[in-house]
Write a protein that holds these residues in place. Structure first.
Motif, PDB file in Angstrom:
ATOM      1  N   LYS A  57      31.281  41.338  42.945  1.00 33.26           N
ATOM      2  CA  LYS A  57      32.558  40.813  43.440  1.00 33.26           C
ATOM      3  C   LYS A  57      32.426  39.300  43.429  1.00 33.26           C
ATOM      4  N   GLU A  88      41.126  42.770  42.614  1.00 28.62           N
ATOM      5  CA  GLU A  88      41.540  43.759  43.611  1.00 28.62           C
ATOM      6  C   GLU A  88      43.012  43.533  43.930  1.00 28.62           C
ATOM      7  N   TYR A  93      39.565  38.670  45.015  1.00 27.46           N
ATOM      8  CA  TYR A  93      38.298  38.650  44.288  1.00 27.46           C
ATOM      9  C   TYR A  93      38.379  39.504  43.023  1.00 27.46           C
ATOM     10  N   ARG A  95      36.382  42.085  40.361  1.00 27.30           N
ATOM     11  CA  ARG A  95      35.313  43.077  40.225  1.00 27.30           C
ATOM     12  C   ARG A  95      34.827  42.947  38.779  1.00 27.30           C
TER      13      ARG A  95
END
Length: 101
Positions: A57, A88, A93, A95
Motif C-alpha cells: 500500500k 482503494e 492509497y 495497492r
C-alpha cells in the motif's frame, strides 16, 4: 481528523516501513509503505497453486501514478511493480503488486 490524515498516520506508525520508490524514468522518492508479503493462492484446474506474493500500500500523495516497471526498495529487498496498480475506493492509497527484482 480527515480519513486522509488518519491513513497518513497509519503509514507513519508501526505498520509502515521506509522505502525508496523509483519511477522507470528516474527520480527516486523516499516514502512509507505498508507491505503484505503473504502467499497468494490460485486455482489451476482441480488443484491449487500457492506462491509468494508481494503487495504494497502506497499513499497516493507520495506516488501520483505508479506503473508496471517502477522500482521499490524496502530495507534490503528490491521489487519491480507488476500489473496495474489500483487505488482503494477513497483514493487515499494505491495497492501495488510487485515481484522481487
Amino acid at each position: 481528523m480527515t480519513f486522509a490524515a488518519d491513513a497518513a498516520a497509519i503509514f507513519d506508525g508501526p505498520l509502515g516501513l521506509d522505502a525508496v520508490y523509483t519511477p522507470s524514468g528516474g527520480g527516486s522518492v523516499q516514502i512509507r509503505v505498508i507491505p503484505d508479503l503473504g502467499d497468494a493462492a490460485s486455482d489451476f484446474g482441480p488443484g491449487r497453486i500457492v506462491s509468494p506474493a508481494a503487495t504494497f500500500k502506497i499513499l497516493c500523495a507520495d506516488v501520483a501514478n505508479p506503473v508496471a516497471g517502477d522500482a521499490l526498495v524496502v530495507g534490503p529487498d528490491s521489487f519491480i511493480v507488476q500489473g496495474e496498480p489500483v487505488r482503494e475506493d477513497r483514493r487515499i492509497y494505491w495497492r501495488v503488486e510487485a515481484r522481487p527484482a
